[in-house]
Design an enzyme around this catalytic site. Structure first.
Site, mmCIF file in Angstrom:
data_model
loop_
_atom_site.group_PDB
_atom_site.id
_atom_site.type_symbol
_atom_site.label_atom_id
_atom_site.label_comp_id
_atom_site.label_asym_id
_atom_site.label_seq_id
_atom_site.Cartn_x
_atom_site.Cartn_y
_atom_site.Cartn_z
ATOM 1 N N SER A 48 -9.506 12.268 -3.107
ATOM 2 C CA SER A 48 -8.085 11.065 -3.466
ATOM 3 C C SER A 48 -7.602 9.775 -2.860
ATOM 4 O O SER A 48 -8.135 8.926 -3.779
ATOM 5 C CB SER A 48 -7.068 12.235 -3.240
ATOM 6 O OG SER A 48 -6.874 12.659 -1.731
ATOM 7 N N ASP A 193 2.139 9.553 3.284
ATOM 8 C CA ASP A 193 2.799 11.666 3.607
ATOM 9 C C ASP A 193 1.810 11.419 4.681
ATOM 10 O O ASP A 193 1.564 12.989 4.872
ATOM 11 C CB ASP A 193 2.109 11.962 2.420
ATOM 12 C CG ASP A 193 0.762 11.677 1.571
ATOM 13 O OD1 ASP A 193 -0.176 11.283 2.921
ATOM 14 O OD2 ASP A 193 0.732 12.646 0.858
ATOM 15 N N HIS A 196 -2.508 9.996 2.977
ATOM 16 C CA HIS A 196 -2.943 9.259 1.473
ATOM 17 C C HIS A 196 -2.537 7.599 1.658
ATOM 18 O O HIS A 196 -1.177 7.373 2.803
ATOM 19 C CB HIS A 196 -2.441 9.734 0.303
ATOM 20 C CG HIS A 196 -3.176 11.381 -0.172
ATOM 21 N ND1 HIS A 196 -2.338 12.299 -0.228
ATOM 22 C CD2 HIS A 196 -3.930 11.226 -0.679
ATOM 23 C CE1 HIS A 196 -3.099 12.842 -0.952
ATOM 24 N NE2 HIS A 196 -4.163 12.430 -1.307
#
Length: 232
Positions: A48, A193, A196
């Site tokens: 991600s 978070d 990320h």
């Protein structure tokens, strides 16, 4: 890979479709299809942190001019990237550089196993794209406070940096500009978070990476200063 035994992190494995919507495989097939009419100088592959980079303005500023392709999928571990590479994501293109950023999701694997998975990716890229350089981004610290996963990522970086010394066309880049503060915490301004990156957090990472990519591209065109086998 010799010496890795049954290392699950270096065994090409597709993601198990536990949700039942087939999104991971759909993304993989889209990446393969989208690459057929492209001539990228740089290809990014990973989890991600790669995928979300594509949504930031800094991607358009720094990497779009390099005709970069983004093959990031959230949640991927090393074994998933290996499977994608073995199943066509580099088949139709000849990039000059492949950027690899993966390993922080290998939660159940040891630092040595994760390193083996990253080495397997480098070896596979070298086999599939012998003309390409490979840039491996170091794993970032994670979690607001010190924790075992943060320490494991640090160990992986040390092991990978040492391992890549034996690969003349592979380069390690420590992507962390100093996200951990003096009190051991990470700010939500950098990682929203605590895993990320925010747009603010992506900026120093991407600028350091972009600088290395330009140096490597210039070197291959005979215009640059020779680089060591791994970048600082």
């Amino acid at each position: 890979m010799s010496g890795e035994g049954e290392n699950p992190a270096s065994k090409p494995t597709p993601v198990q479709d536990v949700q039942g919507d087939g999104r991971w495989m759909s993304l993989h097939h889209r990446f393969v299809a989208d690459s057929k009419d492209k001539e990228p100088e740089v290809v990014f592959i990973g989890d991600s942190l790669v995928q979300l980079m594509h949504q930031c303005e800094i991607w358009r500023e720094l990497f779009s001019p390099l005709h970069a392709l983004n093959f990031g999928i959230g949640g991927d571990s090393t074994q998933h990237v290996l499977w994608r590479l073995e199943n066509g994501e580099l088949e139709h293109i000849r990039p000059k550089i492949v950027v690899v950023w993966v390993g922080t999701n290998n939660h159940s694997h040891t630092a040595e196993q994760v390193t083996g998975g990253i080495k397997a990716i480098v070896q596979l890229v070298n086999k599939l794209q012998p003309q390409a350089r490979v840039v491996v981004l170091g794993l970032l610290p994670r979690g607001q406070h010190p924790n075992p996963l943060r320490e494991k990522n640090r160990q992986v970086n040390e092991l990978v940096r040492a391992a890549l010394a034996g690969y003349p066309r592979a380069h390690f880049l420590d992507a962390d500009p100093g996200f951990v503060h003096s009190d051991g915490t990470i700010s939500h301004h950098d990682m929203y978070d605590y895993l990320h990156l925010s747009r603010l957090g992506y900026t120093p990472v991407c600028r350091a990476l972009h600088s290395l990519l330009l140096r490597l591209l210039a070197q291959d065109q005979g215009q640059g200063i020779p680089l060591p086998e791994t970048a600082p």
